[in-house]
Design an enzyme around this catalytic site. Structure first.
Site, PDB file in Angstrom:
ATOM      1  N   HIS A 238       0.875  -1.175   0.000  1.00 25.64           N
ATOM      2  CA  HIS A 238       0.000   0.000   0.000  1.00 25.64           C
ATOM      3  C   HIS A 238       0.918   1.233   0.000  1.00 25.64           C
ATOM      4  CE1 HIS A 238      -2.834   2.914   1.770  1.00 25.64           C
ATOM      5  NE2 HIS A 238      -3.817   2.069   1.513  1.00 25.64           N
TER       6      HIS A 238
ATOM      7  N   ASP B 236       3.299  -4.391   7.915  1.00 26.10           N
ATOM      8  CA  ASP B 236       2.065  -3.619   7.801  1.00 26.10           C
ATOM      9  C   ASP B 236       0.910  -4.600   8.008  1.00 26.10           C
ATOM     10  OD1 ASP B 236      -0.283  -2.481   6.914  1.00 26.10           O
ATOM     11  OD2 ASP B 236       0.502  -1.822   4.976  1.00 26.10           O
TER      12      ASP B 236
ATOM     13  N   GLN C 263      -4.365  -5.056   7.136  1.00 31.10           N
ATOM     14  CA  GLN C 263      -5.374  -5.987   6.606  1.00 31.10           C
ATOM     15  C   GLN C 263      -5.297  -7.347   7.275  1.00 31.10           C
ATOM     16  OE1 GLN C 263      -7.684  -4.880   4.720  1.00 31.10           O
ATOM     17  NE2 GLN C 263      -6.783  -2.957   4.041  1.00 31.10           N
TER      18      GLN C 263
END
Lengths: 127, 406
Positions: B119, B196, B199
């Site tokens: 992202h 990260d 999600q």
């Protein structure tokens, strides 16, 4: 509940016909103005050719790759622009562009609707 | 357990919009009543600034805020509450590491290894620091099934790499990266790893201690909590040694005209009044998720993803992106329909009360790699059912029929 829609499928089909069956599709052999641009976020691309006589738009063509809204906007804009002064068209208000399209343009799709106008505004004549 | 017949009742948005088919939870999730109540309750009963007030209400607010921190630490398997730094979101958490770690510990010529499926929030913070410090960003490629290319990974994890930052779960492809294996791969080469988890945390059990990652970032609003609250997990070894990210109140022990003594972590990394009510509501979201059970959530989403893939494959002219192996993927599914731009698909689905995302989903390098400017993305969550996917399938069928007569 504050939940409104953008366009129904019939409006969409009309736009699609505008974009795909437009008499303004194509290129000019010797354009007085050729401008192109893209919408980086969705990948839409438009290039516009104009033939000018004394500052007025005599002929207009466009090539489009992307969503129906940006394609239809190019078609209706050129239809409207024909016979009018380039400077006037370049100064067209976004509201007029939405009116020409005749559909409700949701905030997320404003860049699609205004891409053709932005491309025209970026164009400079050779003279 | 997820009671498929009643779960929507926990979410007031579906009462206000009974026909809404919300399939954009990777962007942000809807909020259950319990979370909204926690938010309101704070403002109605215990609103005061934290850590400073020498009066009961401030102490109450501080207690609730710190309880939320401890709850989140337990939820993701952190060593302690001290490892949980509240941020605004994943983006700010990544920026914190870019500024406090990379900017101070990396030098010209060093490399940061990312992946092509990141992202923008896990690219741009590194780009900024790389530009300033003359670092190089390198990107691990993916294979045709949407998973990381192991050969490219090995080739790029050279001695020059001083930090690896990768997504646990792709927000476009739904790919679940083998986080634990990747961390040990990097650690074996002396490379610290940031994950990260934006999600991942909402959708599966995450254990940062077992993964042994150095940093782990995620957002509250993608896991039923309000916007404006996110988390950075930081391993003990960095808590004392890294300098602060932002300066201000709350993060100091003493300030004179010539000197500042910083507070201990995590306060050192939390300058200014935080989103107190949002942190407390994030704690309530964790309670809600734990009540349902992360294993149940994972199972529910896998079932939905499998069903979504099955139904999508029946739609003429559809291209589905991402892994086909269910073991390697989460609930998000990206697709395109032949002859219709993704933005137009999203507009037409919106006409039928179906909310999906269309665009590049803040992952332009990935879309360049896929060779398409944009995709449509379906991202379900606990409140979605097979019925929602059925409504989507019928709507796509209608679009195809009206547009192409098939």
């Amino acid at each position: 509940m504050g939940y409104t829609h953008t366009m129904d499928i019939n409006a969409f089909k009309q736009l699609r016909n505008h974009a795909e069956l437009s008499p303004y599709k194509g290129k000019l052999k010797k354009p007085d103005l050729r401008a192109s641009g893209d919408n980086l976020l969705c990948g839409d691309k438009i290039s516009i050719d104009l033939a000018l006589t004394k500052g007025k738009i005599k002929e207009a063509k466009f090539i489009h790759q992307g969503c129906v809204l940006s394609g239809a906007a190019a078609s209706v804009l050129l239809e409207y622009a024909k016979g009018k002064e380039l400077e006037k068209i370049q100064n067209l208000a976004p509201e007029k562009m939405f009116k020409l399209l005749g559909v409700d343009v949701s905030p997320a799709r404003v860049p699609c609707a205004l891409l053709a106008l932005a491309v025209l505004r970026s164009g400079k004549t050779h003279s | 357990m997820i009671n498929k017949n009643t779960i929507k009742k926990d979410f007031p948005i579906f009462k206000a919009n009974p026909k809404l088919v919300y399939l954009d939870s990777a962007a942000t999730t809807q909020k259950p009543q319990a979370v909204i109540d926690a938010l309101v309750k704070h403002y109605e009963n215990t609103n005061a600034n934290i850590h400073r007030g020498i009066y009961e209400m401030s102490e109450q607010a501080t207690k609730h805020y710190e309880e939320a921190r401890a709850k989140i630490a337990r939820f993701i398997g952190a060593q302690g509450a001290r490892n949980i730094i509240f941020t605004r979101n994943t983006t700010e958490a990544v920026n914190l590491v870019a500024q406090s770690f990379a900017r101070h510990h990396l030098k010209a010529g060093d490399e940061i290894l990312l992946t092509v499926m990141e992202h923008h929030s896990n690219i741009v913070p590194w780009y900024l620091v790389a530009k300033e410090k003359k670092l190089k960003l390198r990107f691990v490629r993916i294979t045709s099934d949407g998973t990381l290319d192991p050969k490219d990974l090995v080739a790029k994890a050279t001695k020059k790499v001083k930090l690896a930052a990768f997504t646990h779960v792709s927000n476009v492809l739904g790919t679940v990266n083998p986080a634990r294996d990747l961390v040990s791969f990097f650690h074996a080469r002396g490379i610290p790893a940031l994950i990260d988890g934006a999600q991942a945390v909402p959708h599966m059990s995450v254990d940062v201690s077992a993964m042994d990652c150095d940093f782990y970032a995620f957002s509250g609003h993608k896991m039923l909590a309000p916007t404006g609250i996110g988390v950075l997990y930081m391993k003990d070894k960095y808590l004392g040694s890294l300098p602060p990210f932002l300066g201000g109140g709350e993060m100091i022990r003493s300030v004179s005209e010539t000197n500042v003594v910083f507070a201990d972590a995590p306060a050192k990394f939390e300058a200014g009044t935080p989103a107190i009510e949002a942190a407390i509501a994030l704690g309530a979201a964790v309670d809600y998720l734990e009540h349902i059970g992360m294993k149940n959530i994972e199972r529910h989403e896998k079932e939905l993803a499998q069903y979504t893939l099955e139904k999508l494959r029946q739609v003429p002219g559809v291209t589905v992106y991402g892994p086909t192996d269910m073991k390697r993927r989460s609930g998000a599914v990206a697709f395109n329909l032949k002859g219709i731009h993704p933005h137009d698909i999203a507009s037409l689905l919106d006409e039928q009360n179906i909310a999906v995302r269309a665009g590049n989903h803040c992952a332009m390098p990935l879309h360049k790699f896929l060779g398409v400017p944009a995709t449509c993305r379906i991202s379900p969550y606990i409140y979605n059912t097979k019925k929602d996917i059925g409504v989507l399938y019928d709507a796509l069928g209608d679009i195809n029929k009206t547009m192409f007569g098939s």
